[in-house]
Design an enzyme around this catalytic site. Structure first.
Site, PDB file in Angstrom:
ATOM      1  N   LYS A  79      13.877 -57.721  12.121  1.00 53.87           N
ATOM      2  CA  LYS A  79      14.193 -58.574  10.970  1.00 53.87           C
ATOM      3  C   LYS A  79      13.554 -58.034   9.688  1.00 53.87           C
ATOM      4  CE  LYS A  79      12.622 -62.259  13.161  1.00 53.87           C
ATOM      5  NZ  LYS A  79      12.482 -61.818  14.567  1.00 53.87           N
ATOM      6  N   PHE A 120       4.870 -49.814  17.582  1.00 53.84           N
ATOM      7  CA  PHE A 120       3.790 -49.386  18.493  1.00 53.84           C
ATOM      8  C   PHE A 120       3.361 -50.535  19.399  1.00 53.84           C
ATOM      9  CE2 PHE A 120      -1.069 -49.512  18.176  1.00 53.84           C
ATOM     10  CZ  PHE A 120      -1.279 -48.959  19.435  1.00 53.84           C
ATOM     11  N   ASP A 125       3.642 -53.577  24.536  1.00 56.18           N
ATOM     12  CA  ASP A 125       3.682 -54.960  25.023  1.00 56.18           C
ATOM     13  C   ASP A 125       4.802 -55.160  26.040  1.00 56.18           C
ATOM     14  OD1 ASP A 125       2.628 -57.765  24.646  1.00 56.18           O
ATOM     15  OD2 ASP A 125       4.719 -58.118  24.107  1.00 56.18           O
ATOM     16  N   ASP A 129       4.255 -56.586  29.750  1.00 54.75           N
ATOM     17  CA  ASP A 129       4.882 -57.854  30.130  1.00 54.75           C
ATOM     18  C   ASP A 129       6.099 -57.676  31.031  1.00 54.75           C
ATOM     19  OD1 ASP A 129       3.017 -59.200  28.657  1.00 54.75           O
ATOM     20  OD2 ASP A 129       4.327 -59.591  26.940  1.00 54.75           O
ATOM     21  N   ARG A 134      14.768 -56.201  24.070  1.00 56.51           N
ATOM     22  CA  ARG A 134      14.098 -56.298  22.777  1.00 56.51           C
ATOM     23  C   ARG A 134      15.161 -56.058  21.707  1.00 56.51           C
ATOM     24  NH1 ARG A 134       9.667 -58.449  20.907  1.00 56.51           N
ATOM     25  NH2 ARG A 134       8.503 -57.637  22.707  1.00 56.51           N
ATOM     26  N   ASP A 204      -4.869 -62.201  25.772  1.00 57.69           N
ATOM     27  CA  ASP A 204      -3.598 -62.698  26.312  1.00 57.69           C
ATOM     28  C   ASP A 204      -3.365 -62.212  27.746  1.00 57.69           C
ATOM     29  OD1 ASP A 204      -1.109 -64.033  26.180  1.00 57.69           O
ATOM     30  OD2 ASP A 204      -0.099 -62.178  25.635  1.00 57.69           O
ATOM     31  N   LYS A 228      -3.889 -61.746  18.011  1.00 60.71           N
ATOM     32  CA  LYS A 228      -2.708 -60.997  18.465  1.00 60.71           C
ATOM     33  C   LYS A 228      -1.573 -60.980  17.440  1.00 60.71           C
ATOM     34  CE  LYS A 228       0.617 -60.564  22.233  1.00 60.71           C
ATOM     35  NZ  LYS A 228       1.133 -61.094  23.499  1.00 60.71           N
ATOM     36  N   PHE A 267       3.594 -69.594  12.938  1.00 65.22           N
ATOM     37  CA  PHE A 267       4.680 -68.673  13.287  1.00 65.22           C
ATOM     38  C   PHE A 267       4.710 -68.425  14.796  1.00 65.22           C
ATOM     39  CE2 PHE A 267       6.029 -64.315  14.206  1.00 65.22           C
ATOM     40  CZ  PHE A 267       7.266 -64.250  13.584  1.00 65.22           C
ATOM     41  N   ASP A 271       7.415 -69.146  17.768  1.00 64.37           N
ATOM     42  CA  ASP A 271       7.860 -68.098  18.686  1.00 64.37           C
ATOM     43  C   ASP A 271       7.790 -68.575  20.136  1.00 64.37           C
ATOM     44  OD1 ASP A 271       8.875 -65.568  17.853  1.00 64.37           O
ATOM     45  OD2 ASP A 271       7.363 -64.579  19.097  1.00 64.37           O
ATOM     46  N   ASP A 272       6.712 -69.281  20.477  1.00 63.74           N
ATOM     47  CA  ASP A 272       6.570 -69.814  21.838  1.00 63.74           C
ATOM     48  C   ASP A 272       7.675 -70.828  22.137  1.00 63.74           C
ATOM     49  OD1 ASP A 272       4.313 -68.269  21.979  1.00 63.74           O
ATOM     50  OD2 ASP A 272       2.899 -69.938  22.101  1.00 63.74           O
TER      51      ASP A 272
END
Length: 380
Positions: A79, A120, A125, A129, A134, A204, A228, A267, A271-272
C-alpha cells in the site's frame, strides 16, 4: 510512459546544482500525484542496486535475475503508506512552504528505504509464521525459483534474501545521503528501529506453549505491538521527515513518539481484527493468528470477557491448524461480542488520539492528523 523515460524524469529532479535547488520548488500536489511520483522513483533505486552487482560485486547473470525478482516481488506491491508518510509529513512540517525538487526526491528515497525495510521484515516473518500469501500472491519463500534452469521454490534461501533486502537500504542511504548533515542520524534511526522491531518479533515468537495463556495480557500485548509495529510503521517515517526538516530538538521527537506509538498500537489492533474478519481478497493475505497461537488483541479481549467454560474451550482449540478449530474460536469470539468490543475500542482510541494531537504545539498538528486519517476505520 516507458520505465527508461520515467527514470530519466526522476534523474532530472536531482541534477540541479545546490543554488538551483533552492530556487526550483514544487508546490504540494495531490495525494495521487505524490503516489505517482513515489512509484516512479523505485526503478531508479532498483537500477542503482542492480548496476553494481556485475561490476563491484562480480555477480553472474543468474544472481542478477534473482536479485531483480527479489526486489520486484517484495519491495513493490504494498500500500506504500509508510513510504508516502515521509513526504506527507515533510510537507506538513514545512507548513505550506514549497519543497525543492531535491527535497521531494530525497523524501521519496527515504520512503522507499522504509518499504525496503518492510520487505526485509515480511520475508523473514512469513517464513517464521509459515504464512501462505502476501499481497495476494504466494509468500516469497513459496515463490517459484527465479532461475529458470531449476524447479522448486525459493524455500529457505529466502532467509539470505531477507538479509540482502536489509543491506540494500544502506547502499541506497550511502549513495544519496552521505553528504547530508543528518546522514549519521538517519543511519542510527534505521539501526535503532530495526533492533526495536526485531525485539518485538522476539516477544511475539516466544510466547508460552499452546494452551498456556499466562502471557496473553493487555500489558504484554501492548509491549509486543509497540516494538514490533509502532516504531517502524509510524515513528520512523515521521522522524525521518523531521530530520530532513532540520528538527534536532529532543522534546520534538519525544512529543512525536507520545502520539505515534499509541497510533501504531491502534493500527496493529485493526490489523488483528482484519486478520480474523477481513476478506483475504481485500487485505491480500490469509489471516492465521488463531492457527499460529498468536497473542492477538482479539484473544486478549476474549480472555478479559469470557466465562470459565468459554476459556476451557479456548484452551482446547486455540492454536490448532485446522478449519474446525478455527471456526470454534471464531464462534467464541462472537459469543463474547468481540466485534462490538472492537468498534467501541476504535471510537475511544480515535478520540484519545485526536485529544493528544490537539495538545501538541512543538510540531504542526497536521503531521499527525494526516496520518490518523489514513488509518481510521480502514478495511485493508
Amino acid at each position: 510512459m516507458s520505465s527508461v523515460r520515467r527514470t530519466q524524469n526522476i534523474l532530472n529532479h536531482i541534477v540541479l546544482s545546490p543554488s538551483e535547488s533552492k530556487i526550483e520548488a514544487k508546490t504540494c500536489g495531490s495525494a495521487e500525484d505524490d503516489k505517482k511520483t513515489f512509484v516512479e522513483v523505485f526503478p531508479l533505486l532498483a537500477h542503482e542496486i542492480m548496476k553494481e552487482l556485475p561490476t563491484t560485486f562480480e555477480q553472474p547473470s543468474h544472481a542478477l535475475r534473482w536479485m531483480e525478482k527479489l526486489m520486484e516481488i517484495n519491495v513493490q506491491g504494498g500500500k506504500m503508506n509508510r513510504g508516502l508518510t515521509v513526504i506527507h509529513s515533510l510537507q506538513s512540517l514545512k507548513e505550506n512552504q514549497s519543497l525543492t525538487r531535491n527535497e521531494e526526491f530525497n523524501a521519496h528515497v527515504l520512503g522507499w528505504c522504509i518499504e525496503w525495510l518492510q520487505a526485509f521484515f515480511l520475508v523473514a516473518d512469513d517464513i517464521m509464521d509459515q504464512s501462505l500469501t502476501r499481497r495476494g500472491v504466494p509468500c516469497w519463500y513459496r515463490q517459484p525459483l527465479p532461475i529458470n534452469a531449476r524447479s522448486g521454490t525459493v524455500g529457505l534461501v529466502a532467509i539470505n534474501d531477507a538479509f540482502l533486502l536489509e543491506s540494500m537500504i544502506y547502499r541506497i542511504l550511502s549513495k544519496y545521503f552521505r553528504d547530508q548533515p543528518y546522514y549519521v542520524e538517519i543511519l542510527e534511526l534505521f539501526h535503532e528501529v530495526s533492533y526495536q522491531t526485531e525485539l518485538g518479533q522476539l516477544l511475539d515468537l516466544t510466547q508460552p506453549p499452546r494452551g498456556n495463556f499466562t502471557a496473553f495480557t493487555l500489558d504484554n500485548y501492548k509491549k509486543i505491538v509497540k516494538y514490533k509495529t509502532a516504531y517502524y510503521s509510524f515513528y520512523l517515517p515521521v522522524a525521518l521527515a523531521m530530520l530532513m526538516a532540520g528538527i534536532t530538538s529532543k522534546p520534538a521527537f519525544e512529543a512525536a513518539q507520545e502520539i505515534l506509538l499509541p497510533m501504531g498500537e491502534y493500527f496493529q489492533i485493526q490489523d488483528d481484527y482484519l486478520d480474523c474478519y477481513g476478506d483475504p481478497k481485500v487485505i491480500g493475505k490469509v489471516g492465521r493468528d488463531i492457527e499460529e497461537n498468536k497473542c492477538s488483541w482479539l484473544v486478549v479481549q476474549f480472555l478479559l470477557h469470557c466465562n470459565p467454560s468459554q476459556r476451557s474451550l479456548l484452551e482446547h482449540h486455540y492454536g490448532l491448524d485446522n478449519p474446525k478449530d478455527v471456526s470454534i474460536i471464531k464462534n467464541l469470539y462472537k459469543d463474547v461480542g468481540i466485534e462490538k468490543i472492537f468498534k467501541q475500542y476504535e471510537d475511544e482510541s480515535y478520540k484519545m488520539l485526536t485529544d493528544k494531537i490537539k495538545k501538541v504545539r512543538i510540531i504542526p498538528q497536521d503531521v499527525f492528523f494526516k496520518l490518523l486519517s489514513k488509518i481510521y476505520k480502514r478495511s485493508l
